[in-house]
Design an enzyme around this catalytic site. Structure first.
Site, PDB file in Angstrom:
ATOM      1  N   THR A 154       0.816  -1.208   0.000  1.00 29.71           N
ATOM      2  CA  THR A 154       0.000   0.000   0.000  1.00 29.71           C
ATOM      3  C   THR A 154       0.855   1.266   0.000  1.00 29.71           C
ATOM      4  OG1 THR A 154      -0.205  -0.368   2.365  1.00 29.71           O
ATOM      5  CG2 THR A 154      -2.112  -0.888   1.024  1.00 29.71           C
ATOM      6  N   LYS A 192       3.869   1.898   2.086  1.00 33.73           N
ATOM      7  CA  LYS A 192       4.495   2.326   3.347  1.00 33.73           C
ATOM      8  C   LYS A 192       5.953   2.704   3.125  1.00 33.73           C
ATOM      9  CE  LYS A 192       3.305  -1.624   5.208  1.00 33.73           C
ATOM     10  NZ  LYS A 192       2.431  -2.153   4.141  1.00 33.73           N
ATOM     11  N   THR A 193       6.691   1.808   2.465  1.00 30.95           N
ATOM     12  CA  THR A 193       8.095   2.079   2.191  1.00 30.95           C
ATOM     13  C   THR A 193       8.222   3.319   1.312  1.00 30.95           C
ATOM     14  OG1 THR A 193       8.398  -0.299   2.227  1.00 30.95           O
ATOM     15  CG2 THR A 193      10.224   1.001   1.409  1.00 30.95           C
ATOM     16  N   LEU A 194       7.356   3.369   0.323  1.00 28.91           N
ATOM     17  CA  LEU A 194       7.383   4.487  -0.610  1.00 28.91           C
ATOM     18  C   LEU A 194       7.162   5.822   0.104  1.00 28.91           C
ATOM     19  CD1 LEU A 194       7.472   4.879  -3.742  1.00 28.91           C
ATOM     20  CD2 LEU A 194       4.988   5.024  -3.651  1.00 28.91           C
ATOM     21  N   GLU A 206     -19.044 -23.510 -11.416  1.00 26.16           N
ATOM     22  CA  GLU A 206     -18.957 -22.071 -11.672  1.00 26.16           C
ATOM     23  C   GLU A 206     -20.320 -21.522 -12.096  1.00 26.16           C
ATOM     24  OE1 GLU A 206     -16.353 -20.743 -10.649  1.00 26.16           O
ATOM     25  OE2 GLU A 206     -15.073 -22.515 -10.572  1.00 26.16           O
ATOM     26  N   ASP A 247     -14.351 -22.248  -1.181  1.00 22.92           N
ATOM     27  CA  ASP A 247     -15.631 -21.567  -0.970  1.00 22.92           C
ATOM     28  C   ASP A 247     -16.116 -21.792   0.453  1.00 22.92           C
ATOM     29  OD1 ASP A 247     -15.551 -21.048  -3.669  1.00 22.92           O
ATOM     30  OD2 ASP A 247     -16.774 -22.789  -4.176  1.00 22.92           O
TER      31      ASP A 247
HETATM   32  P1  ADP Z   1       4.640  -1.524   1.243  1.00 19.98           P
HETATM   33  O1  ADP Z   1       5.911  -1.030   1.835  1.00 19.98           O
HETATM   34  O2  ADP Z   1       3.427  -0.906   1.843  1.00 19.98           O
HETATM   35  O3  ADP Z   1       4.540  -3.009   1.190  1.00 19.98           O
HETATM   36  P2  ADP Z   1       5.728  -0.357  -1.098  1.00 19.98           P
HETATM   37  O4  ADP Z   1       5.923   1.027  -0.647  1.00 19.98           O
HETATM   38  O5  ADP Z   1       6.933  -1.221  -1.098  1.00 19.98           O
HETATM   39  O6  ADP Z   1       4.587  -1.066  -0.275  1.00 19.98           O
HETATM   40  O7  ADP Z   1       5.070  -0.334  -2.544  1.00 19.98           O
HETATM   41  C1  ADP Z   1       5.599  -1.053  -3.616  1.00 19.98           C
HETATM   42  C2  ADP Z   1       5.424  -0.296  -4.898  1.00 19.98           C
HETATM   43  O8  ADP Z   1       4.042  -0.174  -5.211  1.00 19.98           O
HETATM   44  C3  ADP Z   1       5.934   1.113  -4.822  1.00 19.98           C
HETATM   45  O9  ADP Z   1       7.282   1.175  -5.157  1.00 19.98           O
HETATM   46  C4  ADP Z   1       5.067   1.850  -5.828  1.00 19.98           C
HETATM   47  O10 ADP Z   1       5.559   1.662  -7.136  1.00 19.98           O
HETATM   48  C5  ADP Z   1       3.751   1.116  -5.728  1.00 19.98           C
HETATM   49  N1  ADP Z   1       2.845   1.808  -4.797  1.00 19.98           N
HETATM   50  C6  ADP Z   1       2.364   1.293  -3.641  1.00 19.98           C
HETATM   51  N2  ADP Z   1       1.542   2.169  -3.035  1.00 19.98           N
HETATM   52  C7  ADP Z   1       1.507   3.270  -3.801  1.00 19.98           C
HETATM   53  C8  ADP Z   1       0.834   4.521  -3.700  1.00 19.98           C
HETATM   54  N3  ADP Z   1       0.034   4.817  -2.664  1.00 19.98           N
HETATM   55  N4  ADP Z   1       1.025   5.433  -4.686  1.00 19.98           N
HETATM   56  C9  ADP Z   1       1.828   5.146  -5.735  1.00 19.98           C
HETATM   57  N5  ADP Z   1       2.482   3.987  -5.878  1.00 19.98           N
HETATM   58  C10 ADP Z   1       2.331   3.041  -4.942  1.00 19.98           C
HETATM   59 MG    MG Z   2       7.512  -2.148   2.447  1.00 20.68          MG
END
Ligand code: ADP
Ligand code: MG
Length: 534
Positions: free
Chosen positions: A78, A80-82, A309, A383
């Site tokens: 989602t 977080k790292t980014l 299905e 299921d």
């Molecule tokens: P997490 O740390 O939450 O598991 P990451 O930050 O590693 O997720 O996300 C992995 C990749 O997914 C990022 O490098 C980016 O390319 C994409 N991404 C994830 N969330 C976003 C966001 N909110 N906006 C834009 N890109 C995102």
């Molecule tokens: Mg991460």
């Protein structure tokens, strides 16, 4: 230092070297690259401001908190790292990142010389490095690997983990308001973090990044469409909205994969630009994994899968509160043998009726097998698991059982002692009875419905082996229009949510200051994935 993955020493000499990697101040990620999590972004901006303009606060007589620590929590992918990276980029400060699991890995490989005065030196090193590089952002990813609650199991590596964990607060308490280091920690399991870590003065701000909603997704698509060469007939605004409507439940990471995959598909077909159909194929690929065209089903199996299905599809079609269908397929993919792909509604609150209809739809496969062949197969296992989960959640968590009343208990988690169970044996028995009653009510309803509409299920079940995939239009042809109104476009989905513009909703992030994480799993209502697998 830059000891990247390859430079990660495994010998004795590497003791004292941390695996933390300093990325120098020229980080090129900005807040503009993170979309769909507005509130989390605002929260982080506050931290960035502390780093950038400490004077602004001091001039006003405000004390900067001694430690600027926050956990970033939420499902994987989602952003977080980014977001942590973007914070460093915006503040133009060094970004030191270390992964929680790397600590443990080092301990296992380095042997007994790993500690200094009983403390693992790595945590200390990491904080020393952060102090040296201040102002900076220290990001500890997957902190749950070291920050698990203490006091459960004491075998070998476990106590090592405890040492690491003990050292963290010691280091953090050594900070003062002049240290100017922001410590961020990422995890998707905030519930298992040790309370010592989330006490005030440590990681006391919790920033939650949930799955993006439809507006969030369209802003994320905008970010990831930037590098792509789109076909000239495509209007970006219309395209992102359409794609957002097609991708409920997708994370930012999924969306970035879709965009890249679309470009790869376009290139594979030697197309000079990326077209809408490439995006559609990419989305399908992400949802379904790669199709296994080679897997051979015996004709009898194929018929069984087809009827299974078909049963689900027909039940979903004729139940008001089931999610709208997109397509039905019997092409094997991943571990599954067939799939019913439906559009998950953007919902946060499920009513009892909606949950019930979803259960019926899940049961549709097994009932169809029963009706058609007079016998059932193990294909309904997944299921049934979902149905059971949903039923338990309704009774135990959502307080939807009249007999049990307005109560909500945590699910007992794996490895948790039964002592933590808050209810009596009698209640446990009642819960079991209620769950069985609910599931059997859903089963009866499904059986009744499918018996009434059996000719429809037959039509779908017979057409499926021929065509393998039935699109929505095919279903309309076979079953007639769905008797209930459906939403499918961006505009319909966001209607009444305050404007059509993307990403103005602030619901994506939540914060709670100074509040320990509540006990127990944060169970979402069972939404299933966007496909029900066999
Ligand atoms: P997490 O740390 O939450 O598991 P990451 O930050 O590693 O997720 O996300 C992995 C990749 O997914 C990022 O490098 C980016 O390319 C994409 N991404 C994830 N969330 C976003 C966001 N909110 N906006 C834009 N890109 C995102
Ligand atoms: Mg991460």
């Amino acid at each position: 230092m830059g000891a990247g993955p390859s430079g990660r020493g495994r010998g004795l000499f590497s003791v004292g070297e941390t695996t933390a990697r300093v990325l120098k101040s020229n980080i090129d990620v900005r807040f503009a690259d993170v979309a769909g999590c507005e509130e989390a972004r605002l929260e982080i901006m506050e931290f960035v401001n502390f780093l950038k303009n400490p004077k602004q606060y001091q001039d006003l007589g405000a004390k900067i908190p001694k430690i600027l620590g926050a956990t970033l929590t939420g499902p994987p992918g989602t952003g977080k790292t980014l977001l942590a990276k973007a914070a460093a980029g915006e503040a133009s400060v060094p970004f030191i990142t270390v992964n929680g699991s790397e600590f443990l890995e080092m301990f296992v490989s380095v042997g007994p010389a790993r500690t200094l005065c009983g403390f693992p030196i790595r945590v200390h090193d990491m904080f020393t490095m952060a102090r040296k590089n201040a102002p900076c952002i220290l990001f500890i990813d997957e902190i749950d690997a070291i920050g698990r609650k203490r006091g459960r199991g004491h075998f070998g590596g476990q106590s090592e983990q405890e040492n690491t964990l003990n050292q963290m607060p010691v280091e953090m308490d050594g900070f003062n308001s002049a240290t100017n280091v922001v410590v961020l920690a990422g995890t998707n399991r905030p519930d298992i973090l040790d309370p010592a870590l989330i006490r005030p003065g440590r990681f006391d701000c919790q920033i939650y990044i949930g799955l993006p909603d439809i507006k969030g997704r369209s802003s994320i698509f905008k970010v990831h469409l930037r590098p792509l060469k789109l076909h000239e007939s495509l209007r970006k605004d219309t395209l992102v909205r359409k794609l957002a409507a097609l991708t409920p439940g997708f994370t930012g990471a999924d969306i970035s994969i879709v965009c890249n995959e679309a470009a790869l598909i376009a290139a594979w077909h030697l197309s000079p630009s990326v077209q809408e159909k490439h995006f559609e194929q990419a989305i399908e690929r992400v949802i379904r994994g790669l199709e296994k065209k080679t897997q051979v089903l015996q004709p009898r199996e194929k018929t069984t899968v087809a009827y299974h299905e078909a049963g689900q599809a027909v039940v979903g079609w004729f139940l008001e509160h089931a999610d709208p269908l997109l397509k039905v397929s019997i092409i094997p993919w991943g571990k599954g043998l067939g799939s019913v792909q439906y559009l998950l509604r953007e919902r946060h609150l499920y009513t009892r009726e909606q949950l019930f209809d979803c259960m019926c739809m899940m049961l549709g496969g097994r009932v169809a097998e029963q009706l058609c062949f007079g016998q059932v197969t193990g294909g309904a296992q997944d299921d049934l698991r979902k149905v059971t989960q949903s039923a338990y959640a309704q009774i135990v968590q959502f307080g939807m059982s009249e007999k049990l009343g307005q109560v909500s208990f945590n699910f007992p988690r794996q490895g948790k002692a039964l002592v933590e169970k808050l209810y009596s044996e009698a209640t446990a028995q009642l819960i079991d009875e209620e769950v069985r009653r609910l599931i059997s009510a859903a089963y009866t309803c499904t059986l009744d419905l499918l018996t009434r509409c059996w000719e429809h299920a037959e039509k779908v079940g017979q057409r499926l082996p021929e065509k393998e995939v039935l699109e929505k239009a095919d279903l309309v042809e076979l079953l007639g229009p769905r008797p209930f109104a459906e939403k499918s476009t961006y505009e319909e989905f966001v209607e009444g949510t305050g404007g059509l513009e993307e990403d103005i909703s602030l619901s994506a992030g939540l914060k709670c200051w100074n509040r320990g994480q509540e006990e127990g799993d944060v169970e979402q209502p069972v939404q299933g994935s966007s496909c029900s697998r066999w």
